[in-house]
Structures are given as C-alpha cells and as structure tokens.
Design a protein around this motif. Structure first.
Motif, PDB file in Angstrom:
ATOM      1  N   ASP A 110      30.138 -41.826   3.979  1.00 41.38           N
ATOM      2  CA  ASP A 110      28.758 -42.252   3.692  1.00 41.38           C
ATOM      3  C   ASP A 110      28.159 -41.329   2.633  1.00 41.38           C
ATOM      4  N   GLY A 213      27.638 -51.148  -2.146  1.00 39.41           N
ATOM      5  CA  GLY A 213      27.735 -51.208  -0.697  1.00 39.41           C
ATOM      6  C   GLY A 213      29.031 -51.836  -0.226  1.00 39.41           C
ATOM      7  N   ARG A 262      26.540 -46.643  -0.251  1.00 46.10           N
ATOM      8  CA  ARG A 262      25.698 -47.839  -0.139  1.00 46.10           C
ATOM      9  C   ARG A 262      24.707 -47.999  -1.285  1.00 46.10           C
TER      10      ARG A 262
END
Length: 296
Positions: A110, A213, A262
């Motif tokens: 992430d 994303g 993302r």
C-alpha cells in the motif's frame, strides 16, 4: 499559462503536450534537434532547440514561463536542470512539476506519498533531486510519481509482451521471476491529466502518486499476453538470475519489486479521475494485442 515542457516527444510527453494545449495553455517544448522541433510544432507547441543541461538556456526559458513541467528526468540531467529552473523561477511562486518514480518506494502492499523510500539501485539518484524541488522557497515545487505507465502499445509492458517464448510442442511466455510480484499501473493519458492538474492546482511541497489502483501481478499480465498471442504453453517462471542476465541486474531488481498503490491523494486533493482501460484489458484486446500491433 505559458508552460516550459521537457520530454515533449517521449512516451509520457506525447500525452502531456496535447493535454496542456487542450486546457488552454501555451507550451514551449525544449527539444534537442530540428526533427523533434517539427514534431512538437505540429502538435501546437513552440519549439526551443537546446540541451536540457544548458543551464543558462533553461534558466531564461523558465524565467519567461508561467511554470515548468520536467518529464525528461535523468540522472545526468536533473541536477543541472533543477538548479536552472529554480534560478529562473526564484521568488515567483510559479509551479515546477518534477517527475519521480514509483520504484523509489521499494516493495509495499500500500504505497502512499508518506511511505518510506527504499529505492533499487537504478533509481537511488532521484531522492536528492526531488528533495530540492519540494523544499524550494519562492517556487511551487511538486513531484508527480508515475507508477508503471502503459498505453498506445508503448512502455514497459512490452517487456512482458516481447518476452522470450520457450521451445517445443507447447512453448510458454517467460515471466519476470516467478511473476508473483504486483505492479502499480497507470494509463499514460490518465497520467497526463494528473500532470496538468498538479501544475494548475497542486500545493507547494506536495507529492502526487499517479496510480490507477489496478495492481495486477506479473503472472496475470503474462497470462493475458500469452492468451492474446495464442501461446499454447501459457507462461513459465524464470529464475531470477536468468531475468537479471536477460534484462540487466538494475532493471530486473526494479521489475521484481512487489508494489501496490491507489493514488488516493491525487483523487482527493486534485479531483483526479483515472478512467483509462486497465493494463490487463490492453494486453488482452487493446493496444498491446497482436491484432492491434499488426494494424499499426
């Protein structure tokens, strides 16, 4: 606004230049020769022939502009060009958008703009240059960080599409390593929109990750390419040592990173809306598919 643009004839630049013009900006494109000058002039820009490491030329062009987008980022260019742009824009609070790279963040499930830096050797040079832009006083310095850029049949996805095929009755497409690593991705036209939004609205000292994303694994990408090319054996893993020999150790290290992102900050702060086709779609039936390449 009158914008000084580097890298206008490159993969990203050929999407950024028309986007700037569509948004009503006047563009001066710094190019190396008359051939590239003709290309940018045909696209609606004013050509400035010169070298990106000609500090006086760059400083004058920056001074005459309302802002700068630097796409032609390179280890031997950035220290000189950044100094020159900051000199030309000093005290103006005009925007300067520098190009970064997603590999700077190393492997992470992430990645955000606040993630720690863990660059592979091939991009370790970027950090100091970006810090100078982000910390510049009297200039609205920003960094746009492209993830792996694709679209129009160009860019790094061709490392997968053009990978070696095995031999025998059921040849298989070679992966990069075992293919379990994810790639953060962005369509080049969506990325172009982000550059323009950062120029127009971005905050001084801000970094914006350009990521759609969609974070497919290299195995998924290879399977899509193999299906499109009707490769009977599908895909096969490649030992890391062989990937390094085939692609070079530096590039292999970067492409073996396991990265997911993302791009939420750009969406929230700038209203960025990436909506291009996914890389999987592009490989299966889009610009990288054999039929599309043949048609071109």
């Amino acid at each position: 606004m009158s914008i000084l643009l580097t890298g206008a004839t490159g993969f990203i630049g050929t999407s950024v230049l028309p986007r700037l013009i569509e948004e009503g900006h006047r563009v001066t494109a710094l190019v190396r020769d008359a051939e590239k000058a003709a290309i940018v002039e045909a696209a609606g820009a004013v050509a400035l022939i010169g070298d990106a490491t000609d500090a006086d030329l760059v400083a004058r062009a920056a001074l005459d502009s309302d802002g700068v987008i630097h796409l032609a980022s390179a280890q031997d260019v950035d220290p000189v060009l950044i100094d020159a742009v900051l000199r030309g824009l000093e005290g103006s609070d005009k925007p300067f958008v520098q190009t970064g790279g997603i590999w700077t963040y190393g492997s992470s499930s992430d990645i955000t703009e606040d993630s720690p830096a863990a660059p592979p050797a091939i991009t370790a040079w970027r950090g100091a240059n970006e810090a100078r832009v982000l910390g510049a006083e009297g200039v609205r310095g920003m960094v746009v960080v492209p993830s792996i850029v694709y679209g129009h049949g160009k860019g790094l996805p061709n490392v997968i599409v053009d990978a070696p095929r095995g031999e025998g009755v059921a040849p298989a497409l070679r992966l990069i390593g075992d293919g379990s690593q994810h790639w953060a991705t962005v369509h080049v036209d969506d990325l172009a929109a982000l550059y323009v939004l950062a120029l127009e609205q971005g905050d001084a000292g801000a970094t914006y990750i350009g990521a759609s994303g969609a974070n497919p694994t290299v195995r998924q990408l290879g399977e899509a390419a193999a299906t499109a090319a009707r490769i009977v054996g599908g895909v096969e893993a490649e030992p890391v040592a062989e990937t390094e020999e085939r692609l070079g150790a530096g590039l292999a290290e970067a492409l073996l990173l396991d990265q997911q992102a993302r791009g939420a900050k750009a969406r929230i702060d700038l209203g960025w809306e990436p909506n291009g086709p996914t890389l999987l779609d592009e490989l299966t039936s889009g610009s990288y598919a054999p039929e599309a390449v043949t048609a071109d």
